[in-house]
Design a protein around this motif. Structure first.
Motif, PDB file in Angstrom:
ATOM      1  N   VAL A 373       0.862  -1.182   0.000  1.00  0.00           N
ATOM      2  CA  VAL A 373       0.000   0.000   0.000  1.00  0.00           C
ATOM      3  C   VAL A 373       0.894   1.225   0.000  1.00  0.00           C
ATOM      4  N   VAL A 374       0.649   2.149  -0.923  1.00  0.00           N
ATOM      5  CA  VAL A 374       1.415   3.389  -0.975  1.00  0.00           C
ATOM      6  C   VAL A 374       0.454   4.555  -1.113  1.00  0.00           C
ATOM      7  N   MET A 375       0.817   5.685  -0.545  1.00  0.00           N
ATOM      8  CA  MET A 375       0.018   6.900  -0.707  1.00  0.00           C
ATOM      9  C   MET A 375       0.931   8.109  -0.673  1.00  0.00           C
ATOM     10  N   ASN A 376       0.642   9.093  -1.511  1.00  0.00           N
ATOM     11  CA  ASN A 376       1.467  10.302  -1.579  1.00  0.00           C
ATOM     12  C   ASN A 376       0.929  11.393  -0.675  1.00  0.00           C
ATOM     13  N   SER A 377       0.357  10.977   0.465  1.00  0.00           N
ATOM     14  CA  SER A 377      -0.296  11.930   1.364  1.00  0.00           C
ATOM     15  C   SER A 377      -0.075  11.553   2.817  1.00  0.00           C
ATOM     16  N   GLN A 378       0.142  12.563   3.635  1.00  0.00           N
ATOM     17  CA  GLN A 378       0.121  12.420   5.086  1.00  0.00           C
ATOM     18  C   GLN A 378      -1.238  12.902   5.591  1.00  0.00           C
ATOM     19  N   GLY A 379      -1.577  12.517   6.826  1.00  0.00           N
ATOM     20  CA  GLY A 379      -2.772  13.033   7.484  1.00  0.00           C
ATOM     21  C   GLY A 379      -4.053  12.299   7.182  1.00  0.00           C
ATOM     22  N   VAL A 380      -3.984  11.159   6.497  1.00  0.00           N
ATOM     23  CA  VAL A 380      -5.198  10.407   6.174  1.00  0.00           C
ATOM     24  C   VAL A 380      -5.747   9.750   7.443  1.00  0.00           C
ATOM     25  N   THR A 381      -7.072   9.823   7.634  1.00  0.00           N
ATOM     26  CA  THR A 381      -7.715   9.195   8.780  1.00  0.00           C
ATOM     27  C   THR A 381      -7.997   7.734   8.462  1.00  0.00           C
ATOM     28  N   LEU A 382      -7.199   6.826   9.018  1.00  0.00           N
ATOM     29  CA  LEU A 382      -7.385   5.398   8.810  1.00  0.00           C
ATOM     30  C   LEU A 382      -8.373   4.855   9.844  1.00  0.00           C
ATOM     31  N   GLN A 383      -8.940   3.706   9.575  1.00  0.00           N
ATOM     32  CA  GLN A 383      -9.910   3.138  10.514  1.00  0.00           C
ATOM     33  C   GLN A 383      -9.227   2.601  11.759  1.00  0.00           C
ATOM     34  N   GLY A 384      -9.507   3.252  12.896  1.00  0.00           N
ATOM     35  CA  GLY A 384      -9.096   2.736  14.191  1.00  0.00           C
ATOM     36  C   GLY A 384      -7.638   2.869  14.551  1.00  0.00           C
ATOM     37  N   THR A 385      -6.822   3.486  13.703  1.00  0.00           N
ATOM     38  CA  THR A 385      -5.400   3.563  13.984  1.00  0.00           C
ATOM     39  C   THR A 385      -4.757   4.644  13.123  1.00  0.00           C
ATOM     40  N   THR A 386      -3.613   5.136  13.560  1.00  0.00           N
ATOM     41  CA  THR A 386      -2.836   6.057  12.728  1.00  0.00           C
ATOM     42  C   THR A 386      -1.720   5.325  11.994  1.00  0.00           C
ATOM     43  N   SER A 387      -1.558   4.035  12.275  1.00  0.00           N
ATOM     44  CA  SER A 387      -0.491   3.227  11.687  1.00  0.00           C
ATOM     45  C   SER A 387      -0.992   2.517  10.441  1.00  0.00           C
ATOM     46  N   LEU A 388      -0.318   2.734   9.318  1.00  0.00           N
ATOM     47  CA  LEU A 388      -0.688   2.048   8.089  1.00  0.00           C
ATOM     48  C   LEU A 388      -0.482   0.545   8.227  1.00  0.00           C
ATOM     49  N   ARG A 389       0.599   0.154   8.883  1.00  0.00           N
ATOM     50  CA  ARG A 389       0.841  -1.272   9.109  1.00  0.00           C
ATOM     51  C   ARG A 389      -0.285  -1.891   9.935  1.00  0.00           C
ATOM     52  N   GLN A 390      -0.654  -1.223  11.030  1.00  0.00           N
ATOM     53  CA  GLN A 390      -1.719  -1.745  11.884  1.00  0.00           C
ATOM     54  C   GLN A 390      -3.036  -1.839  11.120  1.00  0.00           C
ATOM     55  N   MET A 391      -3.283  -0.864  10.271  1.00  0.00           N
ATOM     56  CA  MET A 391      -4.509  -0.884   9.475  1.00  0.00           C
ATOM     57  C   MET A 391      -4.559  -2.113   8.579  1.00  0.00           C
ATOM     58  N   ILE A 392      -3.412  -2.437   7.963  1.00  0.00           N
ATOM     59  CA  ILE A 392      -3.352  -3.611   7.082  1.00  0.00           C
ATOM     60  C   ILE A 392      -3.531  -4.888   7.897  1.00  0.00           C
ATOM     61  N   TYR A 393      -2.883  -4.946   9.060  1.00  0.00           N
ATOM     62  CA  TYR A 393      -3.067  -6.104   9.938  1.00  0.00           C
ATOM     63  C   TYR A 393      -4.544  -6.268  10.304  1.00  0.00           C
ATOM     64  N   ASP A 394      -5.182  -5.162  10.676  1.00  0.00           N
ATOM     65  CA  ASP A 394      -6.592  -5.221  11.060  1.00  0.00           C
ATOM     66  C   ASP A 394      -7.456  -5.685   9.889  1.00  0.00           C
ATOM     67  N   ALA A 395      -7.151  -5.174   8.701  1.00  0.00           N
ATOM     68  CA  ALA A 395      -7.916  -5.561   7.513  1.00  0.00           C
ATOM     69  C   ALA A 395      -7.751  -7.048   7.223  1.00  0.00           C
ATOM     70  N   TYR A 396      -6.565  -7.542   7.406  1.00  0.00           N
ATOM     71  CA  TYR A 396      -6.279  -8.974   7.181  1.00  0.00           C
ATOM     72  C   TYR A 396      -6.981  -9.830   8.230  1.00  0.00           C
ATOM     73  N   ASN A 397      -6.849  -9.440   9.491  1.00  0.00           N
ATOM     74  CA  ASN A 397      -7.464 -10.230  10.570  1.00  0.00           C
ATOM     75  C   ASN A 397      -8.978 -10.286  10.473  1.00  0.00           C
ATOM     76  N   ALA A 398      -9.560  -9.230   9.864  1.00  0.00           N
ATOM     77  CA  ALA A 398     -11.016  -9.184   9.718  1.00  0.00           C
ATOM     78  C   ALA A 398     -11.492  -9.861   8.426  1.00  0.00           C
ATOM     79  N   SER A 399     -10.564 -10.526   7.727  1.00  0.00           N
ATOM     80  CA  SER A 399     -10.900 -11.135   6.442  1.00  0.00           C
ATOM     81  C   SER A 399     -11.016 -12.645   6.504  1.00  0.00           C
ATOM     82  N   TRP A 400     -11.117 -13.161   7.727  1.00  0.00           N
ATOM     83  CA  TRP A 400     -11.322 -14.601   7.904  1.00  0.00           C
ATOM     84  C   TRP A 400     -12.804 -14.845   8.128  1.00  0.00           C
ATOM     85  N   VAL A 401     -13.384 -15.649   7.260  1.00  0.00           N
ATOM     86  CA  VAL A 401     -14.836 -15.819   7.280  1.00  0.00           C
ATOM     87  C   VAL A 401     -15.195 -17.295   7.401  1.00  0.00           C
TER      88      VAL A 401
END
Length: 403
Positions: A373-401
């Motif tokens: 994941v790449v973005m040319n911007s700072q200051g984006v409001t991510l879901q539940g965290t300010t960490s891009l890594r944590q956001m990806i972890y959360d997205a992955y952990n929530a993808s088990w169905v």
């Protein structure tokens, strides 16, 4: 029989097409092993769903209603590119509007450290050294070695446990050749516990050419010369990482200023100009590569699913010690170990005005999935965290169905 050389011979020489073809490099047996494992799971056991993961990534990035000016992602499984997209602008209206794209270069920031670590592992093995060996004999002879430097190991730098004195700003000064020399003269003056410092990896801009110079057939290398160490670091990386993946002309110099990706704050709108990052040659090692999202995904695929870059033993050692990788809370790794590297450059500590870039690679070996994941911007409001890594972890952990 399919071999890597067969695959390489069929790759298009075009940089873009070359990059897109990375999806063909995986070995068939790897895919089969992962699929067999998933098939053996009990029907009442949650399974990973890649479509959910993709949607989670998109939703979590856009959770605050303030999408990046430009951003992109890739999701691969067993080295095959399965999901990808790009959104927004590489340059906004104030800078001559230009769409962001999967094949648009962006400064990948500290993800560069992961690639530097791969090169270090290659050269240590070639020199019959280990990560536990000391760096002192590989530093320029004219540098004054301060206290503790004689006991400073390659591993200490790779794990950010050097105890060296530096800061993570004023890059031209702190990460330039003179800054590295001064840092070594000051020596190990802090506790040798983890302290994330760019200088730990910038030192490899000198150490990589030094290690290379000891090998038969290496080019003439003068590690007492700043320009030569810059050139030879970049040359080694090109020949031994990017050329092996048929990725030509990957470096720490951006596209022409008139068309290069620029870097913003999410609040800039269309009328505020973005930041331009020039050459990082003089401060490379710990950051500064300019790459496309697809090129980053290709390196992930080769690292994780082949032995073209490192052997399995080297890969396992890198993961064990998180060499060139970030450390996260093990509690977040709910489906096996996750391995990633983040990158970020900003103009201010205030997220509402800081202009810059954010990048992240993550590998999830348990499912054979990795993403960029790449973005040319700072200051984006991510879901539940300010960490891009944590956001990806959360997205992955929530993808088990439930199947």
């Amino acid at each position: 029989m399919i071999t890597m050389s067969n695959i390489f011979s069929n790759l298009n020489k075009s940089k873009l097409v070359n990059t897109l073809f990375f999806l063909s490099i995986v070995l068939a047996f790897t895919s089969c092993e992962v699929e067999d494992t998933l098939n053996e799971l009990q029907t009442n056991t949650p399974v990973f769903d890649i479509e959910t993961f993709e949607q989670n990534l998109i939703d979590y990035v856009e959770a605050g209603g303030d999408s990046p000016i430009g951003w992109a992602y890739t999701i691969s499984r067993n080295g095959n590119l399965e999901k990808s997209n790009a959104y927004g602008k590489a340059r906004n209206a104030a800078d001559g509007s230009m769409d962001f794209a999967l094949n648009k270069e962006i400064n990948i920031a500290s993800v560069s450290k992961f690639y530097t670590a791969i090169a270090v592992m290659q050269l240590l093995e070639a020199n019959n050294l280990t990560i536990e060996d000391d760096i002192v004999d590989w530093l320029p002879n004219t540098w004054v070695k301060g206290p503790g430097v004689s006991n400073l190991s390659f591993k200490d730098l790779l794990k950010h446990e050097s105890g060296l004195q530096s800061t993570n700003n004023n890059f031209d000064t702190t990460l330039g050749y003179q800054g590295l020399k001064d840092c070594i003269e000051t020596g190990v003056v802090n506790a040798k516990t983890r302290n994330y410092l760019n200088v730990n990896f910038a030192l490899y801009r000198v150490l990589i050419p030094s290690l290379w110079s000891n090998l038969n057939g290496s080019p003439a290398i003068d590690i007492e010369n700043d320009a030569n160490t810059q050139f030879m670091y970049l040359l080694y990386m090109q020949e031994n990482i990017f050329d092996r993946l048929s990725l030509p002309l990957v470096g720490c110099f951006p596209e022409d200023r008139t068309v290069s990706t620029l870097y913003y704050n999410v609040n800039d709108g269309s009328n505020n100009g973005g930041q331009y990052y020039g050459s990082w040659n003089n401060k490379s090692g710990g950051g500064g590569y300019f790459m496309t999202t697809l090129e980053m995904a290709k390196v992930n695929a080769y690292f994780e699913h082949t032995e073209i870059l490192v052997s399995k033993e080297q890969r396992d050692e890198m993961k064990l010690h998180r060499l060139g990788m970030d450390i996260a809370d093990p509690a977040d790794e709910t489906h096996g170990n996750y391995y990633g590297k983040a990158g970020s450059i900003g103009t201010s500590s205030d997220p509402s005005i800081s202009q810059g870039v954010r990048t992240q690679i993550v590998m999830f070996p348990g499912t054979g999935v990795d993403c960029v994941v790449v973005m040319n911007s700072q200051g984006v409001t991510l879901q539940g965290t300010t960490s891009l890594r944590q956001m990806i972890y959360d997205a992955y952990n929530a993808s088990w169905v439930q199947p």
